[in-house]
Design an enzyme around this catalytic site. Structure first.
Site, PDB file in Angstrom:
ATOM      1  N   TYR A   1      47.952  44.102  30.578  1.00  0.00           N
ATOM      2  CA  TYR A   1      47.643  43.723  29.194  1.00  0.00           C
ATOM      3  C   TYR A   1      47.165  44.917  28.370  1.00  0.00           C
ATOM      4  O   TYR A   1      47.478  45.037  27.190  1.00  0.00           O
ATOM      5  CB  TYR A   1      46.593  42.603  29.158  1.00  0.00           C
ATOM      6  CG  TYR A   1      47.170  41.258  29.537  1.00  0.00           C
ATOM      7  CD1 TYR A   1      47.975  40.550  28.639  1.00  0.00           C
ATOM      8  CD2 TYR A   1      46.936  40.698  30.787  1.00  0.00           C
ATOM      9  CE1 TYR A   1      48.512  39.323  28.984  1.00  0.00           C
ATOM     10  CE2 TYR A   1      47.473  39.472  31.140  1.00  0.00           C
ATOM     11  CZ  TYR A   1      48.269  38.788  30.239  1.00  0.00           C
ATOM     12  OH  TYR A   1      48.806  37.583  30.587  1.00  0.00           O
TER      13      TYR A   1
ATOM     14  N   ARG B   1      39.439  22.502  20.522  1.00  0.00           N
ATOM     15  CA  ARG B   1      40.359  23.567  20.142  1.00  0.00           C
ATOM     16  C   ARG B   1      40.678  23.510  18.644  1.00  0.00           C
ATOM     17  O   ARG B   1      40.838  24.540  18.006  1.00  0.00           O
ATOM     18  CB  ARG B   1      41.639  23.380  20.956  1.00  0.00           C
ATOM     19  CG  ARG B   1      42.634  24.492  20.834  1.00  0.00           C
ATOM     20  CD  ARG B   1      43.762  24.218  21.805  1.00  0.00           C
ATOM     21  NE  ARG B   1      44.646  25.371  21.872  1.00  0.00           N
ATOM     22  CZ  ARG B   1      45.773  25.473  21.188  1.00  0.00           C
ATOM     23  NH1 ARG B   1      46.162  24.499  20.408  1.00  0.00           N
ATOM     24  NH2 ARG B   1      46.505  26.564  21.304  1.00  0.00           N
TER      25      ARG B   1
ATOM     26  N   ASP C   1      38.072  33.788  30.036  1.00  0.00           N
ATOM     27  CA  ASP C   1      39.410  34.381  30.107  1.00  0.00           C
ATOM     28  C   ASP C   1      39.320  35.728  30.813  1.00  0.00           C
ATOM     29  O   ASP C   1      38.277  36.378  30.768  1.00  0.00           O
ATOM     30  CB  ASP C   1      40.005  34.571  28.710  1.00  0.00           C
ATOM     31  CG  ASP C   1      41.527  34.661  28.791  1.00  0.00           C
ATOM     32  OD1 ASP C   1      42.188  33.616  28.749  1.00  0.00           O
ATOM     33  OD2 ASP C   1      42.045  35.788  28.950  1.00  0.00           O
TER      34      ASP C   1
ATOM     35  N   ARG D   1      44.699  22.680  27.777  1.00  0.00           N
ATOM     36  CA  ARG D   1      45.330  21.904  26.703  1.00  0.00           C
ATOM     37  C   ARG D   1      45.982  20.594  27.111  1.00  0.00           C
ATOM     38  O   ARG D   1      46.400  19.839  26.252  1.00  0.00           O
ATOM     39  CB  ARG D   1      46.366  22.786  25.997  1.00  0.00           C
ATOM     40  CG  ARG D   1      45.727  23.797  25.080  1.00  0.00           C
ATOM     41  CD  ARG D   1      46.702  24.849  24.673  1.00  0.00           C
ATOM     42  NE  ARG D   1      47.127  25.586  25.857  1.00  0.00           N
ATOM     43  CZ  ARG D   1      48.066  26.527  25.862  1.00  0.00           C
ATOM     44  NH1 ARG D   1      48.699  26.816  24.762  1.00  0.00           N
ATOM     45  NH2 ARG D   1      48.374  27.146  26.975  1.00  0.00           N
TER      46      ARG D   1
ATOM     47  N   ARG E   1      43.552  26.656  35.776  1.00  0.00           N
ATOM     48  CA  ARG E   1      43.614  26.274  34.358  1.00  0.00           C
ATOM     49  C   ARG E   1      43.317  24.792  34.157  1.00  0.00           C
ATOM     50  O   ARG E   1      43.878  24.166  33.259  1.00  0.00           O
ATOM     51  CB  ARG E   1      44.982  26.602  33.756  1.00  0.00           C
ATOM     52  CG  ARG E   1      45.305  28.076  33.683  1.00  0.00           C
ATOM     53  CD  ARG E   1      44.493  28.749  32.577  1.00  0.00           C
ATOM     54  NE  ARG E   1      44.979  30.077  32.305  1.00  0.00           N
ATOM     55  CZ  ARG E   1      45.777  30.385  31.278  1.00  0.00           C
ATOM     56  NH1 ARG E   1      46.152  29.479  30.439  1.00  0.00           N
ATOM     57  NH2 ARG E   1      46.167  31.626  31.110  1.00  0.00           N
TER      58      ARG E   1
HETATM   59  O1  CP3 Z   1      41.152  27.678  35.071  1.00  0.00           O
HETATM   60  C1  CP3 Z   1      40.404  27.283  34.155  1.00  0.00           C
HETATM   61  O2  CP3 Z   1      40.341  26.098  33.812  1.00  0.00           O
HETATM   62  C2  CP3 Z   1      39.477  28.283  33.485  1.00  0.00           C
HETATM   63  C3  CP3 Z   1      40.029  28.811  32.310  1.00  0.00           C
HETATM   64  C4  CP3 Z   1      40.963  30.014  32.274  1.00  0.00           C
HETATM   65  C5  CP3 Z   1      41.551  30.399  31.048  1.00  0.00           C
HETATM   66  N1  CP3 Z   1      42.179  31.585  31.255  1.00  0.00           N
HETATM   67  C6  CP3 Z   1      41.453  29.686  29.771  1.00  0.00           C
HETATM   68  C7  CP3 Z   1      42.533  29.821  28.797  1.00  0.00           C
HETATM   69  C8  CP3 Z   1      41.317  30.945  33.240  1.00  0.00           C
HETATM   70  C9  CP3 Z   1      41.014  30.960  34.722  1.00  0.00           C
HETATM   71  C10 CP3 Z   1      42.079  31.937  32.572  1.00  0.00           C
HETATM   72  C11 CP3 Z   1      42.584  33.142  33.231  1.00  0.00           C
HETATM   73  C12 CP3 Z   1      43.697  33.863  32.611  1.00  0.00           C
HETATM   74  N2  CP3 Z   1      43.831  34.235  31.307  1.00  0.00           N
HETATM   75  C13 CP3 Z   1      44.776  34.401  33.330  1.00  0.00           C
HETATM   76  C14 CP3 Z   1      44.956  34.316  34.812  1.00  0.00           C
HETATM   77  C15 CP3 Z   1      45.438  32.992  35.231  1.00  0.00           C
HETATM   78  C16 CP3 Z   1      46.879  32.783  35.015  1.00  0.00           C
HETATM   79  O3  CP3 Z   1      47.227  31.795  34.378  1.00  0.00           O
HETATM   80  O4  CP3 Z   1      47.681  33.588  35.518  1.00  0.00           O
HETATM   81  C17 CP3 Z   1      45.623  35.044  32.415  1.00  0.00           C
HETATM   82  C18 CP3 Z   1      46.925  35.728  32.706  1.00  0.00           C
HETATM   83  C19 CP3 Z   1      44.999  34.951  31.133  1.00  0.00           C
HETATM   84  C20 CP3 Z   1      45.464  35.523  29.859  1.00  0.00           C
HETATM   85  C21 CP3 Z   1      45.790  34.456  28.910  1.00  0.00           C
HETATM   86  N3  CP3 Z   1      44.848  33.667  28.291  1.00  0.00           N
HETATM   87  C22 CP3 Z   1      47.080  34.070  28.472  1.00  0.00           C
HETATM   88  C23 CP3 Z   1      48.368  34.667  28.938  1.00  0.00           C
HETATM   89  C24 CP3 Z   1      46.887  33.038  27.560  1.00  0.00           C
HETATM   90  C25 CP3 Z   1      47.938  32.388  26.707  1.00  0.00           C
HETATM   91  C26 CP3 Z   1      48.814  31.516  27.493  1.00  0.00           C
HETATM   92  C27 CP3 Z   1      48.383  30.087  27.328  1.00  0.00           C
HETATM   93  O5  CP3 Z   1      48.215  29.410  28.324  1.00  0.00           O
HETATM   94  O6  CP3 Z   1      48.247  29.699  26.166  1.00  0.00           O
HETATM   95  C28 CP3 Z   1      45.490  32.766  27.488  1.00  0.00           C
HETATM   96  C29 CP3 Z   1      44.842  31.734  26.681  1.00  0.00           C
HETATM   97  C30 CP3 Z   1      44.041  30.721  27.413  1.00  0.00           C
HETATM   98  N4  CP3 Z   1      43.103  30.994  28.377  1.00  0.00           N
HETATM   99  C31 CP3 Z   1      44.074  29.316  27.189  1.00  0.00           C
HETATM  100  C32 CP3 Z   1      43.132  28.750  28.055  1.00  0.00           C
HETATM  101  C33 CP3 Z   1      42.750  27.300  28.175  1.00  0.00           C
HETATM  102  C34 CP3 Z   1      44.958  28.597  26.168  1.00  0.00           C
HETATM  103  C35 CP3 Z   1      44.640  28.971  24.766  1.00  0.00           C
HETATM  104  C36 CP3 Z   1      44.022  27.880  23.931  1.00  0.00           C
HETATM  105  O7  CP3 Z   1      43.581  26.839  24.441  1.00  0.00           O
HETATM  106  O8  CP3 Z   1      43.930  28.072  22.708  1.00  0.00           O
END
Ligand code: CP3
Length: 343
Positions: free
Chosen positions: A153, A40, A76, A31, A27
């Site tokens: 999910y 964003r 994602d 943010r 990640r």
């Molecule tokens: O690693 C990176 O920099 C690449 C980006 C990346 C995102 N999601 C961007 C994202 C990666 C590798 C993911 C994978 C992802 N998405 C996973 C597996 C990794 C992990 O953390 O276990 C999972 C479970 C998801 C599902 C998901 N997407 C959730 C649960 C959430 C909300 C939680 C949160 O962090 O807000 C997201 C949203 C998300 N995906 C964000 C980002 C940067 C945040 C939302 C935003 O910026 O508006």
């Protein structure tokens, strides 16, 4: 073989010797970076994901600003349920939401399977554009969610601490769960192959909720699909498996076709090495919350972590994603501490 200026990550995945471990952060595009927040505020989540120029810009931010040794494409794991025909929205402050869940045979049969991966062209375009913009600076990582985590999910419809609905589905209707896991697996394999074709140098499979399963249930509902993906991708690119929480599977997975395995912070590096028997490259396992400690403490802990893994076949990373409240300076200190290390 490669014209990368920095190929520490790929060398490490191949088991070759390097002077220090490569470092990236799960990640890492997110943010905690002020420039990410700017985008964003202008574009909603899936617009950022589906617009190759935006996804590329976001992917490059941590390369330029934090100095990591690899880029991971901004996307994602939930684009796979979307490609299979399920609506997914990202709710401000609440995470993902799937209004229509998978509940029975009919809802599994209604999922799009044939050619689902072709609808994700924007991901391949983002990878190709990022590859071009990187100009060989660092390798590019593609990714997908593991079948078990995607099932979580699809059945639950949102995040959960316990995943009890997803587990109830698997434990009461195992044939249906396996039918769903098979569909997800075959699409994920095609999806990852196309990511490699578009420019990904390696791919990581995120089994973020693997640890919700007992060792026996992991073996039934997660492991076979993870290893099938690793075997299918091996001829194309090195595969990193990240079964968060499933330390008990490390021995088995280290005998799979994965090149690397990610571990969380609930396992000592010494035990991880013991379980994996030197058969794979290990990745992890810094507690992301430790990035909130004072910088000297972070640097000391990083050195101790690398010492504990011992030399070679090790990728420095966090044990899960970086959280939004980490100061950029602290993320930089983590990366710098790894870059200062010498075996
Ligand atoms: O690693 C990176 O920099 C690449 C980006 C990346 C995102 N999601 C961007 C994202 C990666 C590798 C993911 C994978 C992802 N998405 C996973 C597996 C990794 C992990 O953390 O276990 C999972 C479970 C998801 C599902 C998901 N997407 C959730 C649960 C959430 C909300 C939680 C949160 O962090 O807000 C997201 C949203 C998300 N995906 C964000 C980002 C940067 C945040 C939302 C935003 O910026 O508006």
């Amino acid at each position: 073989m490669s014209n990368l200026k920095n190929d520490l990550l790929l060398k490490t995945l191949r088991g070759e010797s390097t002077e220090r471990p490569p470092v990236w952060m799960m990640r890492q595009a997110g943010r905690y970076l002020p420039d990410y927040i700017k985008l964003r505020n202008k574009y909603d989540f899936f617009t950022r994901v589906q617009t190759p120029e935006l996804a590329t810009e976001i992917t490059l931010q941590p390369i330029d600003q934090v100095g990591v040794d690899a880029a991971i494409i901004f996307s994602d794991i939930l684009v796979i349920p979307q490609a299979m025909g399920l609506e997914v929205t990202m709710e401000e402050g609440r995470g993902p939401l799937l209004p229509k869940t998978v509940t029975d045979k009919a809802s599994i049969e209604a999922l799009v399977t044939e050619g689902a991966e072709e609808s994700l062209k924007y991901v391949y375009d983002a990878l190709a554009l990022t590859k071009k913009e990187l100009n060989g600076r660092v390798p590019l990582i593609g990714f997908a969610g593991a079948p078990w985590t995607i099932l979580c999910y699809m059945v639950e419809g949102k995040g959960s601490k316990t995943w009890d609905k997803a587990k109830q589905f698997a434990y009461t209707q195992p044939e249906l769960a396996h039918a769903l896991l098979k569909k997800i697996t075959s699409i994920t394999i095609e999806y990852l192959k196309l990511q490699v074709k578009a420019g990904a140098d390696t791919v990581q499979v995120f089994d973020s909720w693997a640890g919700s399963l007992s060792p026996a249930d992991f073996k039934t509902f997660a492991q076979p699909y993870l290893t099938e993906i690793a075997t299918a991708l091996k001829p194309h690119a090195p595969v990193i498996l990240f079964p968060k929480g499933s330390w008990y599977a490390l021995e088995d997975l280290s005998k799979s076709d994965a090149a690397g395995i990610g571990i969380d912070w609930c396992l000592t590096p010494q035990l991880a090495r013991q379980f994996s028997g030197g058969r794979v490259t290990l990745q992890g396992n810094f507690d992301p919350a430790k990035l909130l400690a004072p910088i000297p403490e972070i640097k000391k802990s990083v050195k101790e972590m690398i010492d504990a893994f011992g030399p070679q076949r090790y990728i420095a990373n966090l044990g899960h994603g970086i959280t939004p409240n980490v100061p950029v300076d602290h993320a930089k200190a983590f990366v710098e501490a790894v870059k200062e290390y010498r075996y």
